[in-house]
Scaffold this motif. Structure first.
Motif, mmCIF file in Angstrom:
data_model
loop_
_atom_site.group_PDB
_atom_site.id
_atom_site.type_symbol
_atom_site.label_atom_id
_atom_site.label_comp_id
_atom_site.label_asym_id
_atom_site.label_seq_id
_atom_site.Cartn_x
_atom_site.Cartn_y
_atom_site.Cartn_z
ATOM 1 N N ASN A 121 -6.002 -20.425 7.266
ATOM 2 C CA ASN A 121 -7.220 -20.971 7.868
ATOM 3 C C ASN A 121 -7.728 -22.240 7.183
ATOM 4 O O ASN A 121 -8.421 -23.050 7.796
ATOM 5 N N THR A 122 -7.411 -22.397 5.894
ATOM 6 C CA THR A 122 -7.890 -23.569 5.158
ATOM 7 C C THR A 122 -6.900 -24.729 5.186
ATOM 8 O O THR A 122 -7.147 -25.772 4.566
ATOM 9 N N HIS A 123 -5.784 -24.558 5.870
ATOM 10 C CA HIS A 123 -4.784 -25.623 5.971
ATOM 11 C C HIS A 123 -5.404 -26.818 6.704
ATOM 12 O O HIS A 123 -6.182 -26.644 7.644
ATOM 13 N N PRO A 124 -5.100 -28.051 6.293
ATOM 14 C CA PRO A 124 -5.663 -29.233 6.958
ATOM 15 C C PRO A 124 -5.476 -29.234 8.479
ATOM 16 O O PRO A 124 -6.367 -29.679 9.211
ATOM 17 N N LEU A 125 -4.348 -28.751 8.954
ATOM 18 C CA LEU A 125 -4.128 -28.715 10.402
ATOM 19 C C LEU A 125 -5.045 -27.699 11.083
ATOM 20 O O LEU A 125 -5.521 -27.930 12.200
ATOM 21 N N ALA A 126 -5.281 -26.568 10.413
ATOM 22 C CA ALA A 126 -6.188 -25.557 10.966
ATOM 23 C C ALA A 126 -7.621 -26.089 10.997
ATOM 24 O O ALA A 126 -8.361 -25.865 11.971
ATOM 25 N N VAL A 127 -8.011 -26.780 9.943
ATOM 26 C CA VAL A 127 -9.366 -27.364 9.890
ATOM 27 C C VAL A 127 -9.540 -28.390 11.003
ATOM 28 O O VAL A 127 -10.562 -28.407 11.713
ATOM 29 N N LYS A 128 -8.546 -29.225 11.176
ATOM 30 C CA LYS A 128 -8.595 -30.247 12.224
ATOM 31 C C LYS A 128 -8.687 -29.614 13.610
ATOM 32 O O LYS A 128 -9.430 -30.097 14.480
ATOM 33 N N LEU A 129 -7.962 -28.521 13.800
ATOM 34 C CA LEU A 129 -7.984 -27.827 15.084
ATOM 35 C C LEU A 129 -9.370 -27.250 15.368
ATOM 36 O O LEU A 129 -9.879 -27.336 16.491
ATOM 37 N N ARG A 130 -9.994 -26.662 14.343
ATOM 38 C CA ARG A 130 -11.337 -26.082 14.526
ATOM 39 C C ARG A 130 -12.379 -27.169 14.809
ATOM 40 O O ARG A 130 -13.398 -26.893 15.466
ATOM 41 N N GLU A 131 -12.117 -28.372 14.335
ATOM 42 C CA GLU A 131 -13.045 -29.473 14.582
ATOM 43 C C GLU A 131 -12.874 -30.062 15.983
ATOM 44 O O GLU A 131 -13.574 -31.008 16.359
ATOM 45 N N GLY A 132 -11.945 -29.499 16.739
ATOM 46 C CA GLY A 132 -11.741 -29.960 18.105
ATOM 47 C C GLY A 132 -10.855 -31.176 18.233
ATOM 48 O O GLY A 132 -10.775 -31.783 19.313
ATOM 49 N N HIS A 182 2.307 -13.331 4.856
ATOM 50 C CA HIS A 182 1.655 -13.099 3.568
ATOM 51 C C HIS A 182 1.831 -14.288 2.633
ATOM 52 O O HIS A 182 0.914 -14.632 1.879
ATOM 53 N N MET A 183 2.980 -14.932 2.676
ATOM 54 C CA MET A 183 3.188 -16.115 1.855
ATOM 55 C C MET A 183 2.316 -17.269 2.332
ATOM 56 O O MET A 183 1.836 -18.073 1.534
ATOM 57 N N LEU A 184 2.100 -17.354 3.645
ATOM 58 C CA LEU A 184 1.293 -18.441 4.196
ATOM 59 C C LEU A 184 -0.153 -18.393 3.701
ATOM 60 O O LEU A 184 -0.809 -19.432 3.608
ATOM 61 N N THR A 185 -0.649 -17.204 3.394
ATOM 62 C CA THR A 185 -2.052 -17.099 2.954
ATOM 63 C C THR A 185 -2.274 -17.713 1.577
ATOM 64 O O THR A 185 -3.418 -17.960 1.182
ATOM 65 N N GLN A 186 -1.194 -17.980 0.839
ATOM 66 C CA GLN A 186 -1.322 -18.424 -0.548
ATOM 67 C C GLN A 186 -1.107 -19.919 -0.750
ATOM 68 O O GLN A 186 -1.279 -20.422 -1.861
ATOM 69 N N CYS A 187 -0.697 -20.634 0.300
ATOM 70 C CA CYS A 187 -0.395 -22.051 0.116
ATOM 71 C C CYS A 187 -0.414 -22.777 1.459
ATOM 72 O O CYS A 187 -0.378 -22.149 2.520
ATOM 73 N N ASP A 188 -0.453 -24.100 1.393
ATOM 74 C CA ASP A 188 -0.521 -24.900 2.617
ATOM 75 C C ASP A 188 0.868 -25.199 3.176
ATOM 76 O O ASP A 188 1.258 -26.351 3.380
ATOM 77 N N ILE A 202 0.745 -11.135 12.054
ATOM 78 C CA ILE A 202 -0.317 -11.685 11.206
ATOM 79 C C ILE A 202 -1.477 -10.714 11.040
ATOM 80 O O ILE A 202 -2.235 -10.821 10.077
ATOM 81 N N GLY A 203 -1.635 -9.763 11.977
ATOM 82 C CA GLY A 203 -2.697 -8.769 11.845
ATOM 83 C C GLY A 203 -4.060 -9.405 11.619
ATOM 84 O O GLY A 203 -4.476 -10.300 12.360
ATOM 85 N N ASN A 204 -4.731 -8.964 10.560
ATOM 86 C CA ASN A 204 -6.057 -9.498 10.224
ATOM 87 C C ASN A 204 -6.006 -10.535 9.104
ATOM 88 O O ASN A 204 -7.036 -10.851 8.505
ATOM 89 N N LEU A 205 -4.844 -11.056 8.819
ATOM 90 C CA LEU A 205 -4.717 -12.063 7.769
ATOM 91 C C LEU A 205 -5.444 -13.346 8.180
ATOM 92 O O LEU A 205 -5.520 -13.676 9.374
ATOM 93 N N PRO A 206 -5.968 -14.094 7.210
ATOM 94 C CA PRO A 206 -6.712 -15.324 7.515
ATOM 95 C C PRO A 206 -5.774 -16.464 7.902
ATOM 96 O O PRO A 206 -5.595 -17.432 7.160
ATOM 97 N N LEU A 207 -5.178 -16.353 9.075
ATOM 98 C CA LEU A 207 -4.193 -17.330 9.532
ATOM 99 C C LEU A 207 -4.594 -17.923 10.879
ATOM 100 O O LEU A 207 -5.287 -17.281 11.672
ATOM 101 N N THR A 208 -4.124 -19.109 11.131
ATOM 102 C CA THR A 208 -4.403 -19.818 12.380
ATOM 103 C C THR A 208 -3.091 -20.110 13.096
ATOM 104 O O THR A 208 -2.137 -20.595 12.479
#
Length: 262
Positions: A121-132, A182-188, A202-208
């Motif tokens: 969720n904190t990946h730059p691409l995810a942030v950009k996506l949330r910003e529309g 699970h690896m994705l949650t730890q790095c960009d 992905i279940g409930n993991l903080p992923l986009t």
């Protein structure tokens, strides 16, 4: 025509053989409940989740004494099928030409599935996506990937890949698809997962999940693949039918749920 002296001398033995043949027991009617067989399945971990788990209830209700052996998929799976080291392969390669396997191999196509890219969720691409903001495929080259390598590709990213998942752009390679979220949650990093099972993975993991058009790969088609050696065997015919029926039941249930939601 008259029998030769040699044939006359063999008449008694021939009659004895014919009588023994008549006394041979008739073939048993196939019954799954009596099976104690070990069915060996070559596949990766996600295939177990998608195809084996949904069939377990039906398999063991009908044949409580069977054994399932899950075997890691490797590039020599055709030889393993032919020699009997594996009974069935569940596979979704983008570069395997099924018709070129030869007449001794049989397969059942399951469905088509596209792939999607996933980031934390904190990946730059995810942030950009949330910003529309609109994402471009060219932006992928600025990031590194987790690559799942196994089977027919012999440890190499295939030519059908997007072009970004190769060389120095690969940060981690693994044969275990279930470890990727699970690896994705730890790095960009960026991971590519099958769309048909991405929500389960992905279940409930903080992923986009990034937009589908970010992936240029063609759809992959999972197949059940087996050899002539087991094609006509009643036990294996039953086993394959349960796997396929369980998969269809699961898909029918999902279709009904989708209709209710709509």
């Amino acid at each position: 025509m008259m029998p030769t002296p040699k044939m006359d001398s063999l008449i008694g033995e021939i009659q004895s053989i014919l009588m023994r043949i008549d006394r041979l027991p008739s073939p048993k009617v196939f019954s799954p409940k009596e099976l104690t067989q070990d069915f060996r399945i070559g596949c990766i971990d996600n295939a177990v989740l998608r195809f084996i788990v949904p069939s377990l209830a039906n398999l063991y209700a009908q044949a409580p004494n069977i054994r399932l052996s899950i075997i890691s998929l490797h590039e020599h799976f055709q030889w393993a099928l032919e020699k009997g080291n594996i009974d069935i392969v569940i596979y979704a390669p983008p570069n395997l030409k099924l018709r070129e396997l030869g007449k001794k191999f049989h397969y059942e196509t399951l469905y088509n599935t596209d792939h999607v890219y996933v980031v934390r969720n904190t990946h730059p691409l995810a942030v950009k996506l949330r910003e529309g903001k609109q994402l471009k495929r060219s932006e992928l080259k600025n990031y590194r990937f987790i690559a799942v390598k196994y089977g027919y590709s012999e440890g190499k990213i295939t030519t059908e890949s997007s072009g970004f998942e190769e060389g120095s752009n690969i940060a981690i390679d693994t044969p275990y698809l279930l470890t990727v979220p699970h690896m994705l949650t730890q790095c960009d990093l960026i991971g590519r997962l099958p769309e048909s099972s991405v929500k389960e993975l992905i279940g409930n993991l903080p992923l986009t999940i990034l937009p589908k058009n970010m992936v240029a790969d063609p759809a992959w088609t999972p197949v059940f693949l087996w050899h002539d050696r087991t094609h006509f065997d009643p036990a294996h015919q039953w086993f394959r039918s349960v796997l396929l029926r369980s998969l269809e039941e699961k898909r029918a249930k999902k279709r009904q749920e989708s209709k209710k939601k709509s």
